[in-house]
Design an enzyme around this catalytic site. Structure first.
Site, PDB file in Angstrom:
ATOM      1  N   GLU A  59      -4.028   7.231  -3.579  1.00  0.00           N
ATOM      2  CA  GLU A  59      -3.658   5.933  -3.010  1.00  0.00           C
ATOM      3  C   GLU A  59      -3.527   4.869  -4.089  1.00  0.00           C
ATOM      4  OE1 GLU A  59      -5.931   6.095   1.334  1.00  0.00           O
ATOM      5  OE2 GLU A  59      -6.832   4.983  -0.335  1.00  0.00           O
TER       6      GLU A  59
ATOM      7  N   TYR B  92       0.863  -1.196   0.000  1.00  0.00           N
ATOM      8  CA  TYR B  92       0.000   0.000   0.000  1.00  0.00           C
ATOM      9  C   TYR B  92       0.887   1.230   0.000  1.00  0.00           C
ATOM     10  CZ  TYR B  92      -2.703   3.880   1.869  1.00  0.00           C
ATOM     11  OH  TYR B  92      -3.280   5.112   2.048  1.00  0.00           O
TER      12      TYR B  92
END
Length: 380
Positions: free
Chosen positions: A189, A101
């Site tokens: 993101e 991530y």
């Protein structure tokens, strides 16, 4: 403005962040056509603004034409957490061995942007932050200077990314920060950032949310704006000029002021309910605006009750009360129970004006929220 995954990936790919080959499709035949062009296996991914698409059946893998057709028929037209799926992204499947991530957002507590990296990608990052906050490495950035290369390397190493991947992940994170800054974004993101069996790094998902107040500086996003409204409710919110976010619960929430609405959301959760939306009608809302807000919330089939939290300042309580009465009197039968809490300017006058045959009036916010949660439970 929340971009769809396919839109965000266009932005990322233009900035040279690696993404899988993909194409948008709106029909079953288009899905099959694009899958054959890209080459099997492919992923068929619902393009809606919700998390947990895979668990909800909104993402399916297809190894051949039959499976691609089945996936398209299953996903197109489905109701996914209250959103109807009318388009999917057909994307080349990634043979991966690890999921990371990376993200950039604003840390309002520190008053600075923060870059984040975790080796626990592919899952809800909010859950990771709550259950294992040490699994997310963070690095605050001075916006006057931007992200220095050493900061990107530091947060990647702090996250425990293997050395052989560190340079590639650092490069992606630096580019992501540049996109975040240049786009006036609130969030950027990649979850997951996949590591392939050949140690290549590919953005398998993409999130990019743009500050709507800065859109006038970004004509490049004009073509995306018409698709930003996910459904009729968000289209109505844009038309009415409301700050609106649809959530997964069944207690509709209307308030005048973001802080007031957030407080109401927290109390609904505290008393065991689930908020259905965030809807801020603004500080100067009058009767017509209140009518429009109720029309919006009543249009949400997930809503089982409504709590109206108004603090009179610029907005007078008697004006709000007139708006509520006007809206509700249009119905032969009130579609959802409505609980109203009025406080502040002309609140007493407002409570006297309210038609208590159409709404439940509570003097305290806690009492109003508890009553709305009870009504919602009774409707289930």
């Amino acid at each position: 403005m929340r971009l769809h995954e396919f839109q965000a990936k266009d932005v990322f790919a233009e900035a040279d962040i690696p993404t899988p080959p993909s194409a948008l499709a709106t029909t079953v035949d288009e899905v099959v056509e694009q899958a054959e062009r890209i080459g099997y296996p492919v992923a068929v991914k619902a393009q809606v603004h919700v998390g947990g698409r895979g668990k909800a059946g909104g993402i399916k893998l297809a190894e051949d034409e039959e499976e691609a057709r089945d996936a398209a028929e299953s996903i197109l037209g489905m109701d996914l957490k209250g959103y109807q799926v009318d388009k999917v992204l057909v994307e080349g499947a990634v043979d991966f061995k690890n999921e990371l991530y990376v993200g950039v957002t604003m840390d309002r507590g520190e008053g600075k942007p923060v870059a984040m990296v975790s080796t626990q990608g592919g899952v809800n990052i909010e859950e990771v932050a709550e259950e294992n906050p040490d699994a997310i490495a963070r690095e605050h950035i001075d916006p006057a200077f931007g992200m220095h290369p050493y900061q990107a390397r530091k947060v990647v190493y702090d996250a425990g990314v293997p050395k052989e991947l560190a340079r590639g992940v650092s490069s992606v994170l630096t580019t992501l920060y540049d996109i975040w800054e240049d786009s006036d974004a609130s969030d950027a993101e990649i979850n997951p950032l996949m590591v392939t069996t050949d140690d290549e790094i590919i953005a398998a998902d993409a999130v990019l949310n743009i500050d709507e107040d800065a859109l006038f500086r970004h004509p490049e996003f004009a073509e995306y704006e018409t698709e930003a409204a996910e459904n009729d409710l968000e289209a109505k919110a844009n038309e009415y000029g409301f700050d609106y976010v649809r959530l997964d619960g069944n207690v509709g929430i209307i308030g005048n002021g973001a802080g007031l609405v957030m407080t109401t959301l927290d109390l609904v959760d505290y008393y065991g309910g689930k908020p259905a939306n965030f809807l801020d009608i603004g500080g100067g809302a009058k009767a017509e605006r209140v009518t429009n807000a109720l029309d919006m919330v009543f249009s949400d089939e997930n809503v089982d009750s409504v709590v109206f939290n108004i603090f009179g300042g610029i907005t007078r309580g008697d004006e709000v009360a007139k708006g509520i009465n006007t809206a509700l009197e249009q119905f032969d039968e009130i579609p959802k129970p409505v609980v109203v809490r009025l406080a502040g300017t002309n609140a007493v006058e407002g409570r006297e004006i309210l038609n208590d045959e159409l709404v439940t009036v509570e003097e305290t916010l806690e009492g109003a929220v508890q009553r709305a949660v009870e009504y919602a439970e009774d409707e289930q």
